[in-house]
Design a protein around this motif. Structure first.
Motif, PDB file in Angstrom:
ATOM      1  N   UNK A  71       0.785  -1.219   0.000  1.00  0.00           N
ATOM      2  CA  UNK A  71       0.000   0.000   0.000  1.00  0.00           C
ATOM      3  C   UNK A  71       0.817   1.269   0.000  1.00  0.00           C
ATOM      4  N   UNK A  72       2.152   1.138   0.051  1.00  0.00           N
ATOM      5  CA  UNK A  72       3.029   2.304   0.041  1.00  0.00           C
ATOM      6  C   UNK A  72       4.094   2.132  -1.037  1.00  0.00           C
ATOM      7  N   UNK A  73       4.529   3.221  -1.682  1.00  0.00           N
ATOM      8  CA  UNK A  73       5.624   3.104  -2.655  1.00  0.00           C
ATOM      9  C   UNK A  73       6.899   2.644  -1.956  1.00  0.00           C
ATOM     10  N   UNK A  74       7.647   1.800  -2.614  1.00  0.00           N
ATOM     11  CA  UNK A  74       8.931   1.354  -2.064  1.00  0.00           C
ATOM     12  C   UNK A  74      10.030   2.334  -2.444  1.00  0.00           C
ATOM     13  N   UNK A  75      10.843   2.708  -1.463  1.00  0.00           N
ATOM     14  CA  UNK A  75      11.980   3.594  -1.730  1.00  0.00           C
ATOM     15  C   UNK A  75      13.255   2.809  -2.010  1.00  0.00           C
ATOM     16  N   UNK A 160       6.502  -8.194   1.437  1.00  0.00           N
ATOM     17  CA  UNK A 160       7.562  -7.211   1.234  1.00  0.00           C
ATOM     18  C   UNK A 160       8.139  -6.712   2.555  1.00  0.00           C
ATOM     19  N   UNK A 161       7.298  -6.628   3.599  1.00  0.00           N
ATOM     20  CA  UNK A 161       7.754  -6.142   4.894  1.00  0.00           C
ATOM     21  C   UNK A 161       8.614  -7.156   5.632  1.00  0.00           C
ATOM     22  N   UNK A 162       8.729  -8.365   5.103  1.00  0.00           N
ATOM     23  CA  UNK A 162       9.532  -9.401   5.751  1.00  0.00           C
ATOM     24  C   UNK A 162      10.953  -9.474   5.207  1.00  0.00           C
ATOM     25  N   UNK A 238      -9.164  -2.949   1.660  1.00  0.00           N
ATOM     26  CA  UNK A 238      -9.563  -1.917   0.705  1.00  0.00           C
ATOM     27  C   UNK A 238      -8.685  -0.673   0.778  1.00  0.00           C
ATOM     28  N   UNK A 239      -7.692  -0.666   1.660  1.00  0.00           N
ATOM     29  CA  UNK A 239      -6.792   0.484   1.751  1.00  0.00           C
ATOM     30  C   UNK A 239      -6.050   0.658   0.424  1.00  0.00           C
ATOM     31  N   UNK A 240      -5.698   1.894   0.065  1.00  0.00           N
ATOM     32  CA  UNK A 240      -5.024   2.137  -1.218  1.00  0.00           C
ATOM     33  C   UNK A 240      -3.800   1.235  -1.410  1.00  0.00           C
ATOM     34  N   UNK A 241      -3.721   0.592  -2.566  1.00  0.00           N
ATOM     35  CA  UNK A 241      -2.586  -0.242  -2.906  1.00  0.00           C
ATOM     36  C   UNK A 241      -2.618  -1.637  -2.339  1.00  0.00           C
ATOM     37  N   UNK A 242      -3.663  -1.959  -1.577  1.00  0.00           N
ATOM     38  CA  UNK A 242      -3.722  -3.270  -0.940  1.00  0.00           C
ATOM     39  C   UNK A 242      -4.541  -4.256  -1.781  1.00  0.00           C
ATOM     40  N   UNK A 243      -5.027  -5.329  -1.142  1.00  0.00           N
ATOM     41  CA  UNK A 243      -5.549  -6.471  -1.885  1.00  0.00           C
ATOM     42  C   UNK A 243      -6.679  -6.135  -2.852  1.00  0.00           C
TER      43      UNK A 243
END
Length: 251
Positions: A71-75, A160-162, A238-243
């Protein structure tokens, strides 16, 4: 004095952070055992296991930062994403672990997985959780993942967070409770879920022919299966960028 931070908490398990120590409390002892055993076997960087007691695993924090968040852009740089792909390839090339598949989606048989998927699709439509055309289209896309595969040593929940990086290097991969024999492309799909723009970098680092239709199939399949679970456990698919957005991207 270090504060106690709740990292993840739901009815199945809770992760707490105290300073540089993570305490994983799990009602299922097999997940605790699987995590510790997997980290001792895999040829990739993992957290140090400090101690293990019934229902609790204590591990040290790994250096660096997460590759990103759903849900967030990766830097992270393209090179870091490619390094993640290379690390996953090392894992998949390792000997299979001496235990059967765990609860992860790729550990189930094709017929079992297809039946669960069909049941979940029916529930999503019947309860007006998602539009019927959205569910139908993604069920079609998900079919690509429902094919025979040769089991490899998989992480089983490679969000991705792992995956942690420092610059362009992988410093650690965490949360191995679902590790076991499974589909290699399920790991690649889980890592790139919601970050399709980095799939090419991951595949380049992985260094093998990858069927992208199967990756997309796993994106749809995984998203369809977890919408209800996420909602019932206090998360928002339903959060932006999620499933749900992942499902909409297949339309």
């Amino acid at each position: 004095m270090d504060e106690v931070k709740v990292v993840v908490a739901h009815s199945e398990r809770t992760t707490l952070r105290v300073g540089d120590v993570f305490l994983k409390v799990d009602a299922d002892q097999t997940r605790i055992d699987a995590e510790a055993e997997a980290m001792a076997l895999v040829p990739v960087p993992t957290p140090e296991v400090l101690w293990r007691k019934p229902s609790v695993l204590a591990i040290a924090a790994v250096p660096g930062t997460a590759l990103g968040r759903l849900g967030e852009p990766s830097t992270a740089s393209p090179a870091a994403w490619a390094a993640a792909g290379a690390a996953i390839r090392k894992l998949h090339d390792a000997p299979l672990p001496p235990w059967p598949g765990r609860a992860g989606q790729a550990a189930r048989g094709i017929d079992e997985l297809a039946a669960e998927l069909d049941g979940e699709c029916e529930w999503l439509v019947t309860n007006d959780v998602l539009p019927a055309d959205l569910v139908t289209r993604n069920r079609q896309v998900a079919g690509a993942a429902l094919r025979p595969w040769t089991p490899v040593f998989t992480h089983g929940d490679l969000q991705i967070a792992h995956v942690f990086v420092d610059g362009d290097e992988i410093t650690g991969i965490i949360d191995w409770s679902e590790a076991g024999p499974g589909d290699a492309l399920f790991d690649l799909a889980t890592l790139t879920l919601g970050h399709e723009e980095h799939l090419g970098d991951v595949v380049a680092g992985y260094g093998a022919d990858v069927d992208l239709d199967v990756i997309r199939g796993w994106w749809s399949l995984r998203s369809l299966l977890v919408v209800r679970w996420l909602t019932e456990h206090g998360f928002d698919p339903s959060a932006p960028g999620c499933e749900v957005d992942v499902l909409k991207s297949r339309m």
